[in-house]
Design a protein around this motif. Structure first.
Motif, mmCIF file in Angstrom:
data_model
loop_
_atom_site.group_PDB
_atom_site.id
_atom_site.type_symbol
_atom_site.label_atom_id
_atom_site.label_comp_id
_atom_site.label_asym_id
_atom_site.label_seq_id
_atom_site.Cartn_x
_atom_site.Cartn_y
_atom_site.Cartn_z
ATOM 1 N N PRO B 6 0.835 -1.199 0.000
ATOM 2 C CA PRO B 6 0.000 0.000 0.000
ATOM 3 C C PRO B 6 0.875 1.257 0.000
ATOM 4 O O PRO B 6 1.872 1.321 0.705
ATOM 5 N N GLY B 7 0.494 2.213 -0.820
ATOM 6 C CA GLY B 7 1.220 3.479 -0.860
ATOM 7 C C GLY B 7 2.370 3.493 -1.842
ATOM 8 O O GLY B 7 2.930 4.555 -2.134
ATOM 9 N N ALA B 8 2.736 2.329 -2.364
ATOM 10 C CA ALA B 8 3.893 2.273 -3.270
ATOM 11 C C ALA B 8 3.670 3.110 -4.524
ATOM 12 O O ALA B 8 4.617 3.633 -5.099
ATOM 13 N N LEU B 9 2.405 3.218 -4.939
ATOM 14 C CA LEU B 9 2.113 3.930 -6.187
ATOM 15 C C LEU B 9 1.461 5.288 -5.932
ATOM 16 O O LEU B 9 0.981 5.924 -6.853
#
Lengths: 305, 256
Positions: B6-9
């Motif tokens: 989560p949050g990587a993109l």
């Protein structure tokens, strides 16, 4: 509406006097996946390319993140995956992705992106030697590597094998979870059904239906209930038990179809009716409409050029 | 591969600083030139081969001049023409056809930085060409004179003029058409443009042919390197070609 990630208002585009896009309006909520669905030649790519700033509209308004499509500041905020091509044939996959990554202030790690899209093993292969599906995935990677707020994906899974398609879908779903708005075009109904929050169905440059997948599949025609049972049941008696407006047919022998507003009560009525006659209804199935049914109803069953 | 964390993109848009873009794009352009066999052939092998052949085998009459003194300036002009005109035209023509320019147009890379990178790559290849040609010329008995500044001015102005013509051709025609046209023009200028034969060999056509960009560049280089004169007329001719071709290219260039 302010705050839309993409807003298209009365858009029109003509080529050689023929309207390719006509009076098209829609709006995309931030952080959602939006699908432009339609048969070939419906005007999907033309619409997307106007939004991307590659083409100019003949009439109408487009606001991308609140700005005109050609505003320079959008180039770092918007990612674009064109329908085909878009890489130096002589550069390797990794070189091409690193090149585009180097244009962004905070790019995704290129090698990780390649791995996750299944391109790790061909990272050092020249673009022109990649298969069509590998080129497609690299193109997708190029669209997202700059960490944009909004991405346009034109036919992102055309020609992909099932694994590659799954990797693409997972990326789109991860983008949405992280708050990226995704606008994609597709003629694949299951893709729109699986990925999209909102769908606009285009035909000959006009909107023929718009809404969420649930709205589109729930509206209009009634549901169907099918079951298998011994041939020759008295359907007149069944109809008498069913609410008005339902129909019941047997075709071929032993295959029964009830059409009407399929709800839990209808299902119970049919099951009770069978039980009362000592009949075991097998393979009892409720069929709701798929997006495919809606699509075919609206755009006709004829294949397009 | 595991799922995306989560949050990587999560969006974090922004353009890189211009020098970083320029460096990356220039490196890509140079990589492509040096990896492309035809381009290396056109830029290095043909000019050097021609130089050796023309100086050592006397099948072209050079009006009693020292053979190396006549042909080294001509081959330098040929090298500039090959890289700035033919190479650029073919490269840009195919980049348009493959949708590369369209794709780059959708990234934060400004067009001016793209053009600057192409120019830097051309200049880098030219430095290599000039060094190899001069070295080969010296080995063949070439005896240069004149002002280095005038040579640099001629080469730079010639590069701008030929780049403008190359962008005009590559920016308006399809890839394969560009390939054919660029090679044809290259050959015509090689023969009629004062590189392979002295223009005096063409009689009454000489004044008209001397206005060709290849003739202006090669005769200008010859004037400096042989006679040590400041080549005002060739510089003026090249300036006119540079302004005209860039003006036409900027009006007619199509990115797709």
């Amino acid at each position: 509406m302010t705050g839309a990630a993409l807003e298209v208002l009365d858009l029109a585009k003509r080529y050689a006097g023929r309207a390719v896009v006509d009076c098209l309006s829609f709006s995309v909520r931030p952080g959602t996946v939006f699908a432009l669905l339609g048969p070939n030649g419906a005007g999907k790519t033309t619409t997307v390319e106007i939004c991307e700033g590659f083409r100019s509209a003949d009439a109408g308004e487009v606001h991308v993140l609140g700005l005109p499509p050609r505003d320079r500041s959008l180039r770092s905020r918007v990612g674009v995956m064109p329908q085909s091509g878009g890489a130096y044939p002589g550069l390797r996959a990794r070189e091409m992705l690193r090149l585009v990554a180097s244009f962004a202030a905070h790019p995704l790690p290129p090698d990780e992106l390649l791995d996750r899209l299944g391109l790790g093993e061909v990272a050092d292969t020249a673009y022109r030697r990649l298969s069509g599906g590998q080129q497609q995935r690299l193109s997708l990677a190029l669209a997202v590597v700059g960490r944009p707020e909004l991405v346009f994906l034109d036919e992102p899974t055309a020609g992909l094998d099932p694994q590659a398609r799954r990797a693409t879908w997972e990326l789109v779903e991860a983008l949405r979870s992280d708050g990226v708005t995704v606008v994609l075009t597709t003629h694949l109904l299951d893709e729109a059904e699986r990925l999209a929050d909102d769908v606009v169905i285009l035909d000959a440059g006009r909107v023929v239906a718009a809404g969420t997948v649930a709205e589109l599949t729930a509206s209009g025609a009634a549901g169907q209930l099918r079951f298998l049972a011994p041939a020759g049941l008295d359907l007149g008696a069944l109809l008498a038990d069913l609410p008005a407006g339902c129909s019941a047919t047997e075709s071929p022998a032993g295959h029964y179809l009830v059409e009407g507003a399929v709800d839990p009560r209808l299902l119970a009525t049919v099951a009770t009716w069978c039980a009362d006659r000592g009949v075991l209804a097998r393979d009892l199935r409720v069929q709701t409409r798929t997006l495919e049914d809606v699509f075919l109803e609206l755009t006709g069953p004829e294949p397009r050029a | 591969m595991t799922a995306w964390p989560p949050g990587a993109l999560a969006p974090q848009p922004g353009a890189a600083p211009l020098p970083r873009m320029l460096r990356a794009q220039t490196r890509a352009e140079l990589t492509l030139v040096l990896r492309n066999g035809e381009q290396v052939l056109l830029s290095l092998v043909i000019p050097l081969g021609l130089l050796v052949l023309l100086v050592t085998v006397p099948f072209v009459d050079v009006d009693g001049q020292e053979r190396a003194d006549f042909f080294v300036p001509g081959v330098l002009a040929l090298a500039v023409m090959s890289t700035a005109f033919t190479g650029q035209a073919i490269g840009v023509g195919f980049e348009r056809q493959y949708g590369v320019l369209k794709r780059l147009g959708a990234t934060p890379l400004p067009r001016a930085v793209l053009l600057a990178a192409k120019t830097l790559a051309v200049l880098a290849v030219e430095v290599l060409q000039v060094m190899l040609i001069c070295l080969t010329g010296l080995l063949l008995g070439w005896n240069p004179s004149g002002s280095a500044a005038a040579v640099v001015a001629l080469v730079l102005l010639g590069t701008v003029a030929f780049s403008g013509l190359g962008l005009l051709l590559g920016g308006t025609l399809r890839g394969l058409t560009t390939l054919a046209a660029a090679n044809l023009v290259w050959f015509v200028l090689l023969v009629l443009g004062g590189i392979l034969f002295p223009l005096a060999a063409f009689g009454a056509a000489e004044p008209a042919l001397s206005l060709l960009p290849s003739a202006a560049l090669s005769s200008g280089l010859r004037e400096v390197l042989t006679a040590g004169e400041l080549p005002l007329q060739p510089l003026a001719t090249l300036a006119v070609w540079a302004v005209g071709s860039l003006a036409a290219a900027s009006r007619l260039f199509r990115w797709e």
